[in-house]
Write a protein that holds these residues in place. Structure first.
Motif, short mmCIF file in Angstrom:
data_model
loop_
_atom_site.label_atom_id
_atom_site.label_comp_id
_atom_site.label_asym_id
_atom_site.label_seq_id
_atom_site.Cartn_x
_atom_site.Cartn_y
_atom_site.Cartn_z
N HIS A 119 0.80 -1.23 0.00
CA HIS A 119 0.00 0.00 0.00
C HIS A 119 0.84 1.28 0.00
O HIS A 119 0.58 2.19 -0.76
CB HIS A 119 -0.93 0.00 1.21
N LEU A 120 1.83 1.32 0.88
CA LEU A 120 2.56 2.59 1.05
C LEU A 120 4.05 2.34 0.85
O LEU A 120 4.58 1.37 1.38
CB LEU A 120 2.30 3.11 2.47
N ILE B 19 -11.63 -4.03 -0.47
CA ILE B 19 -11.41 -2.92 0.47
C ILE B 19 -12.72 -2.60 1.19
O ILE B 19 -13.78 -3.05 0.78
CB ILE B 19 -10.89 -1.65 -0.24
N ILE C 44 -10.64 -7.40 8.24
CA ILE C 44 -10.28 -8.82 8.32
C ILE C 44 -10.72 -9.45 9.64
O ILE C 44 -10.88 -10.66 9.73
CB ILE C 44 -8.75 -9.00 8.10
N GLY D 164 -0.95 3.69 -2.73
CA GLY D 164 -1.84 3.14 -3.76
C GLY D 164 -1.92 1.65 -3.59
O GLY D 164 -2.14 1.17 -2.47
N GLN E 275 4.87 -0.77 3.13
CA GLN E 275 3.85 -1.23 4.08
C GLN E 275 2.76 -1.94 3.31
O GLN E 275 2.32 -1.46 2.26
CB GLN E 275 3.27 -0.02 4.81
N GLY E 276 2.32 -3.08 3.85
CA GLY E 276 1.24 -3.81 3.19
C GLY E 276 -0.12 -3.32 3.65
O GLY E 276 -0.22 -2.38 4.43
N PHE E 277 -1.17 -3.97 3.18
CA PHE E 277 -2.52 -3.63 3.58
C PHE E 277 -2.84 -4.30 4.91
O PHE E 277 -2.39 -5.39 5.19
CB PHE E 277 -3.53 -4.13 2.54
N SER E 278 -3.68 -3.63 5.73
CA SER E 278 -4.04 -4.22 7.03
C SER E 278 -5.07 -5.32 6.87
O SER E 278 -5.16 -6.23 7.70
CB SER E 278 -4.67 -3.17 7.94
N ASP E 279 -5.92 -5.22 5.83
CA ASP E 279 -7.06 -6.13 5.75
C ASP E 279 -6.92 -7.11 4.59
O ASP E 279 -7.86 -7.32 3.84
CB ASP E 279 -8.36 -5.33 5.60
N ASP F 232 -0.28 -4.41 10.64
CA ASP F 232 0.70 -3.97 9.64
C ASP F 232 1.74 -5.02 9.36
O ASP F 232 2.30 -5.62 10.26
CB ASP F 232 1.44 -2.74 10.16
#
Lengths: 253, 350, 102
Positions: free
Chosen positions: B39-40, B96, B100, B273, B304-308, B325
């Motif tokens: 994601h970031l 999205i 989760i 993104g 950083q990956g996605f949380s969900d 995270d």
């Protein structure tokens, strides 16, 4: 039976309805609570006064002692927020329970909570009363003695023990009583079947679910129990309430 | 009598893995391949007056991804879709606005698996085979895995027809999709056109890029000794926190780790993104070549990956306790690299 | 090591020093004077949004966060602390994928 999701908050007091409920409901939804229950309380001591007054005035018509559940309309922007109705019965003797159960309004509630105020009432709740939630008044110390045997009896019957965090934020005495009761549940029952709810009266007392999970750790719950307190156990309470309601309806007809 | 803990509360677990090595072996790219849904991305460039255009553009050009609203998951097992996009090129996707830990989530991994993380009710009404989640003691969450690239997964086979039927019962979700075509002459927007032709609401999303310059900054030296302090400094700098050393010490006792050097300009770049591991790979290659061309003390990259997302590191199940995270920091200089991998705990909740 | 929290304060505008002071008072109310000595750093403070990034040691994180949750009043008026994100890695406070609008 509809499915309920998300974080659960089983104690949004009816005082919030008068104070801009739409705002509070939106805030709860944004924080992550997707299933909430509006709590209406019947207090036996207040009820007795009105009953004796009624006798004095010799009223012919019988008023329903159970108030009708508040109908919360769908709030714009929070379509997925599920609003349930909960009735909390605060009592010292079992006589009032028999009257309440016969009331037509009683069946309209999704969740029933018992708040025993005496040893006799506590025994009655553990053995005969079909409640979903076991709660207490944070303003005073409990008037009954908890026992491990009775705790597990309630667990087996599917009853969940409620701990509220809203009063703990407001008032120091209530905070002490709440923590003492939480620790008592830990000592006697290893914190099984605990749910944590807000008990809020205004929007400043709402906290986000992850803060509540952290608070659960302070109340003596383990990691998994703290998460379950607002997640899985909340779902179990709903299941218990729905099956009991179906059974009661079946029994009456 | 059982007494509860009242003082020593343990913070939630998390894992940190540190790997060090020499750039020559190219092992620093291994960690990137383990996290697929990113994601970031942020980069810190000390002692840099002008950031080369190719660094800024690596994650801006050809990094569009698409947001498709209200898609039924049966569309993702449509054989035309699988043959056109999952079999060819690299396709990743995730849902999205679904959490989760409470709701139902889905993701598609680059190796062609459609993964669903479902609550107990959804799983029971779905009727497909799955395994209970590893993290919960009670069976309250299940993971269903469907291999889209299996030879047996095509229309006419019982397994395929049944899966497609059952997926129709799931609620519609909003998805992010990122597709890298197999050849340069195929346009990545063909996947958007595919969904658009099916009358879905498709929105093109561009990565959000920010660049910032900070002046006269004390920058610590990159040594292998105090890695935690170094990574902490990267965080302090990236968030524009007070880097210490000033007069005010009531608020914060933080100080820049020693030894440090003061540089005139330090650049901070950030992209947000939906990026695949290939795109991050390209960025790291560009950064390494930049390091070789110009004399810089070090360069850092944080992803950083996605949380969900249903699966995190190494396609293992992901969860969200109070934080979800997954991320890694890669710091390089002209010879060595260090990878600081931060992962959620793998232990189940007791 | 350390835990980092991204928190905001809901009530009124206050300065950074008063903010830190109020947190110390809240910890004292819940856990007493021994806990009020928990060292924590306000590494970033944004006065316009009353939003701060705070660093606390891992051992005291649960007590710290619990005290923030139970803090109800500032100078007699109701207040609240909202914790946006926590992480043992400071860089992850750069952004939250849950709140990002694509």
């Amino acid at each position: 039976m509809e499915s309920v999701k998300g974080y659960f908050d089983y104690n949004v007091t009816d005082k919030c309805i008068s104070n801009n409920f739409e705002n509070i409901a939106k805030q709860l939804y944004d924080f992550g609570y997707h299933t909430i229950a509006i709590n209406q309380t019947i207090d036996e001591s207040l009820l007795e006064e009105s009953i004796s007054e009624g006798k004095k005035k010799k009223k012919i018509e019988r008023q329903d002692i159970v108030p009708s559940p508040i109908d919360a309309k769908i709030i714009k922007g929070c379509d997925k927020l599920k609003i349930l109705n909960r009735l909390t019965i605060s009592f010292t003797t079992q006589d009032i329970i028999n009257r309440i159960i016969k009331s037509p309004n009683y069946r309209k509630y999704h969740i029933i909570a018992a708040q025993p105020e005496s040893q006799q009432a506590f025994q009655f709740t553990c053995t005969n009363f079909e409640a979903d939630i076991f709660t207490f008044n944070p303003s005073t110390k409990p008037n009954y003695k908890m026992q491990r045997k009775l705790y597990y009896l309630l667990v087996e019957r599917g009853v969940h023990f409620e701990i509220m965090y809203g009063p703990a934020i407001e008032d120091s005495t209530k905070r002490k009583n709440i923590i003492a009761t939480a620790h008592m549940y830990h000592s006697f029952g290893k914190s099984r079947n605990i749910i944590i709810s807000s008990g809020i009266t205004n929007s400043f007392l709402i906290r986000n679910p992850y803060d509540v999970i952290n608070l659960g750790l302070l109340f003596g719950l383990s990691d998994g129990q703290a998460k379950d307190a607002i997640q899985n156990n909340g779902r179990n309470v709903y299941m218990h309430g729905s099956t009991v309601l179906e059974f009661v309806c079946w029994k009456l007809y | 009598m059982l007494s509860p803990e009242i003082w020593n509360f343990k913070a939630p677990d998390s894992l940190v893995k540190v790997e060090k090595g020499n750039i020559v072996n190219n092992n620093c790219f291994n960690t990137i391949q383990k996290l697929h849904h990113n994601h970031l991305v942020s980069v810190v460039l000390p002692d840099t007056l002008r950031v080369p255009q190719n660094i800024c553009e690596t994650l801006k050009n050809d990094c569009e991804y698409y947001k498709i609203s209200n898609v039924g998951l049966d569309e993702l097992v449509n054989i035309n879709f699988i043959n056109a996009f999952v079999r060819k090129g690299i396709f990743i996707s995730l849902s999205i606005n679904e959490r989760i830990d409470c709701d139902d989530c889905m993701c598609i991994t680059p190796n062609g698996f459609l993964l669903l993380s479902l609550t107990k009710e959804t799983y029971e009404s779905l009727g497909l085979e799955g395994t209970p989640s590893h993290y919960y003691n009670t069976k309250q969450r299940y993971v269903v895995s469907i291999n889209l690239l299996s030879n047996h997964f095509k229309p006419g086979k019982k397994n395929y027809d049944r899966t497609k039927d059952r997926l129709l019962t799931l609620k519609k979700m909003t998805l992010l999709i990122n597709w890298e075509p197999p050849h340069l002459d195929i346009c990545p927007s063909s996947v958007a056109k595919y969904f658009d032709d099916l009358k879905f609401d498709v929105q093109v999303c561009l990565p959000d890029f920010q660049m910032r310059t900070n002046y006269t900054i004390k920058v610590p030296n990159f040594t292998m000794d105090n890695i935690h302090e170094f990574v902490e400094w990267l965080g302090m700098f990236s968030l524009e926190s007070d880097l210490g050393g000033g007069g005010e010490s009531y608020l914060s006792t933080y100080e820049t780790p020693q030894p440090y050097q003061e540089y005139g300009q330090v650049k901070f770049l950030q992209w947000r993104g939906f990026f695949s591991s290939q795109q991050i790979n390209k960025l790291l290659e560009v950064l390494i070549s930049h390091l070789k061309d110009e004399e810089k003390p070090w360069i850092s990259l944080y992803v950083q990956g996605f949380s969900d997302v249903v699966v995190g590191w190494d396609l293992q199940e992901h969860h969200y306790y109070t934080n979800g995270d997954n991320g890694y920091v890669i710091v390089l200089n002209s010879e060595d690299y260090m990878v600081y991998q931060h992962m959620c705990s793998k232990k189940s909740y007791k | 090591m350390y835990y980092y929290l991204d928190i905001s304060f809901v009530n009124q505008d206050i300065t950074a020093a008063l903010f830190k002071n109020h947190i110390i008072t809240s910890i004292k109310h819940v856990f007493g004077e021994i806990a009020a000595a928990i060292p924590f750093d306000v590494v970033k403070y944004d006065p316009s949004e009353i939003r701060a990034i705070v660093r606390v040691t891992q051992d005291h994180y649960v007590k710290f966060r619990g005290s923030l949750t139970l803090a109800g009043y500032y100078q007699g008026k109701p207040c609240a602390y909202i914790v946006h994100k926590v992480s043992p890695l400071l860089l992850s406070l750069l952004g939250d994928s849950r709140t990002y609008v694509h």
